[in-house]
Motif scaffolding. Structure first.
Motif, PDB file in Angstrom:
ATOM      1  N   VAL A  41      55.010  10.971  25.052  1.00  0.00           N
ATOM      2  CA  VAL A  41      54.666  11.283  26.418  1.00  0.00           C
ATOM      3  C   VAL A  41      54.519  12.691  26.860  1.00  0.00           C
ATOM      4  N   TRP A  87      50.960  14.791  27.898  1.00  0.00           N
ATOM      5  CA  TRP A  87      50.699  15.127  29.285  1.00  0.00           C
ATOM      6  C   TRP A  87      50.535  16.739  29.381  1.00  0.00           C
ATOM      7  N   GLU A 109      57.317   6.876  29.901  1.00  0.00           N
ATOM      8  CA  GLU A 109      56.543   7.322  30.926  1.00  0.00           C
ATOM      9  C   GLU A 109      57.059   6.922  32.360  1.00  0.00           C
ATOM     10  N   ILE A 123      55.451  13.623  34.892  1.00  0.00           N
ATOM     11  CA  ILE A 123      56.162  12.553  34.050  1.00  0.00           C
ATOM     12  C   ILE A 123      57.918  12.495  34.420  1.00  0.00           C
TER      13      ILE A 123
END
Length: 494
Positions: free
Chosen positions: A84, A88, A173, A475
């Motif tokens: 995650v 990002w 997430e 996140i």
């Protein structure tokens, strides 16, 4: 035959097979999208070099990573967090290429713009909007639409073979405190969320068209509206649009702060009373209503606004800032200080858990309020057993620990960012509001980074700090800060 054991050993030696596979898949998909945009730009006679290069990088790197990974392995929690956090920041790194090559931005500015897009922050370094082509403006807004939906959520819907891996990534997430609302079948949950997201996109697009917004601006503003993003191809955001368009946008932004599964129950499940039974929605709606009225009163009494414009601008900016969208119907950096104070406070509120809105989220403040009430009661009744409640639901101490850790990290990241930016820019208002806008994924600040200005003049280190804040804020901090713990890397090597 002798090479097969070596190949198998190499595959087994990969400690993050699912992370590698998913990252490669995402890069392939983004490379494909940029390839299509390159063809469209070329047909329109615009500079398509950035999209062609981005497509080449995305497809080649994606193919390689996908071959090195595996969707069948069972990911550990450490791998889920790494995936995650890595996605990002790796996705904006790829998405920055068109802004860098075709947009004429330096790579740091291009990365700032792309991170702001995918994190749905809406802070821009762009000063002269005439430098960007239609393709680049569309890419800005499309990146926000992808980011608001959630990169992993889409792949859970279209790649059912991810199975357990997808579930691990989704929970890494989505770090809200209301996961009990998720259905047992994760793919069905993701599909329900996507249905609401697509419905809002279509309704918003047609509403903008009906209120007189030109087609291209209606499309790009729609993608940025439903994602709580804030990028607009108009350098004055929504200030130049008709009053009816601004009212429509205010309503759309309000919905972006509502839990998407709650909206699914309302629109598709026909549970019309579900929002009224939800304590977080009631608190969120009350905050928007009361702050909107208070702000309208200030604008009516302290500025030259008639009643309707005062109400319109007040509720537009309240919905925009509380959800982290960041659109502007007026230059609120020029409003009186009490009005600015209200908007800055809203930067720390946020929408509902499970929404596309940013910042701390209303549910966490409700939990903090419940904790304060419990401690006040305990001061009077030290021996009493007092459960922690929000509405009719009892919350475990694990939820309290998670909320406490999140708010602590949030405040620390905001304060540290404000300190660094303040030392570099030598402007307290800019430092405070820029840091709050970055970590809360809000977008505009006050002063030199107000809604009708930009972040392009900031020191490069200030921009780097804000990139980190936007990444972490999108996140919800945990996955990013976990990267700095030795335990995560020990688990990955184990």
């Amino acid at each position: 035959m002798k090479s097969w054991p070596k190949f198998a050993k190499a595959k087994a030696a990969n400690p993050i097979p699912v992370a590698t596979y998913i990252t490669g898949t995402v890069y392939l998909a983004l490379g494909g999208v940029m390839g299509l945009l390159a063809l469209v730009d070329a047909l329109l006679g615009e500079d398509a070099r950035g999209f062609f290069v981005g497509a080449a990088v995305g497809l080649s790197v994606g193919f390689l990573l996908r071959r090195l990974g595996s969707p069948q392995a069972e990911p550990r929690r450490a791998e889920a967090l790494l995936t995650v956090a890595g996605l990002w920041i790796l996705v904006p790194a790829l998405g920055a290429i068109p802004f860098w090559i075709s947009g004429g931005l330096g790579y740091l500015d291009a990365l700032f713009e792309a991170t702001s897009g995918f994190s749905t922050t809406g802070a821009t370094v762009l000063d002269d909007f005439s430098l960007f082509s239609h393709g680049l403006f569309f890419w800005r807004s499309l990146s926000q639409w992808f980011g608001g939906m959630g990169i992993l959520l889409l792949f859970i819907v279209v790649l059912p073979h991810l199975a357990l891996a997808g579930r691990q990534m989704f929970f890494a997430e989505v770090t809200g405190v209301q996961k009990q609302q998720l259905t047992p079948k994760l793919r069905q949950t993701a599909t329900n969320i996507l249905r609401v997201y697509l419905l809002l996109t279509l309704l918003t697009f047609f509403a903008y068209l009906l209120t007189g917004v030109p087609f291209f601006e209606a499309l790009t503003n729609t993608l940025s509206s439903v994602s709580a993003g804030g990028f607009s191809p108009n350098p004055r955001s929504f200030a130049d649009y008709a009053p009816l368009t601004q009212w429509v946008a205010a309503g759309v932004m309000f919905l972006t702060g509502v839990n998407l599964l709650l909206q699914y129950r309302f629109f598709f499940g026909r549970e019309f009373r579900a929002p009224l039974r939800d304590p977080e929605f009631r608190a969120y709606a009350l905050i928007v209503f009361l702050v909107g009225l208070l702000l309208a009163s200030i604008l009516y009494l302290r500025h030259d606004y008639d009643l309707e414009p005062a109400l319109r601008h007040a509720f537009f900016q309240t919905a925009s800032i509380v959800t982290g969208t960041g659109f502007a119907s007026a230059d609120f950096a020029q409003w009186v200080v009490p009005a600015q104070v209200l908007l800055v406070l809203l930067m720390f509120v946020g929408g509902s858990a499970g929404s596309v809105g940013g910042s701390i989220k209303v549910i966490r403040w409700l939990i903090v309020g419940a904790l304060v009430r419990r401690e006040l009661q305990r001061a009077l009744h030290p021996q009493a057993v007092l459960p922690l409640r929000v509405g009719n639901k009892s919350l475990g101490e694990d939820v309290l620990r998670a909320v406490s850790a999140f708010i602590t990290l949030y405040v620390a990241l905001f304060a540290l960012g404000a300190l660094v930016i303040g030392m570099l820019e030598e402007d307290f208002v800019v430092a405070f509001t820029a840091s709050a806008a970055a970590v809360g994924n809000v977008g505009p600040g006050l002063g030199a980074v107000g809604p009708m200005s930009h972040y392009g003049e900031l020191h490069p280190v200030s921009k780097a700090v804000m990139i980190f804040q936007m990444w972490a804020g999108r996140i919800e901090l945990i996955a990013v800060f976990a990267l700095f713990t030795p335990e995560l890397w020990r688990r990955l090597r184990a």
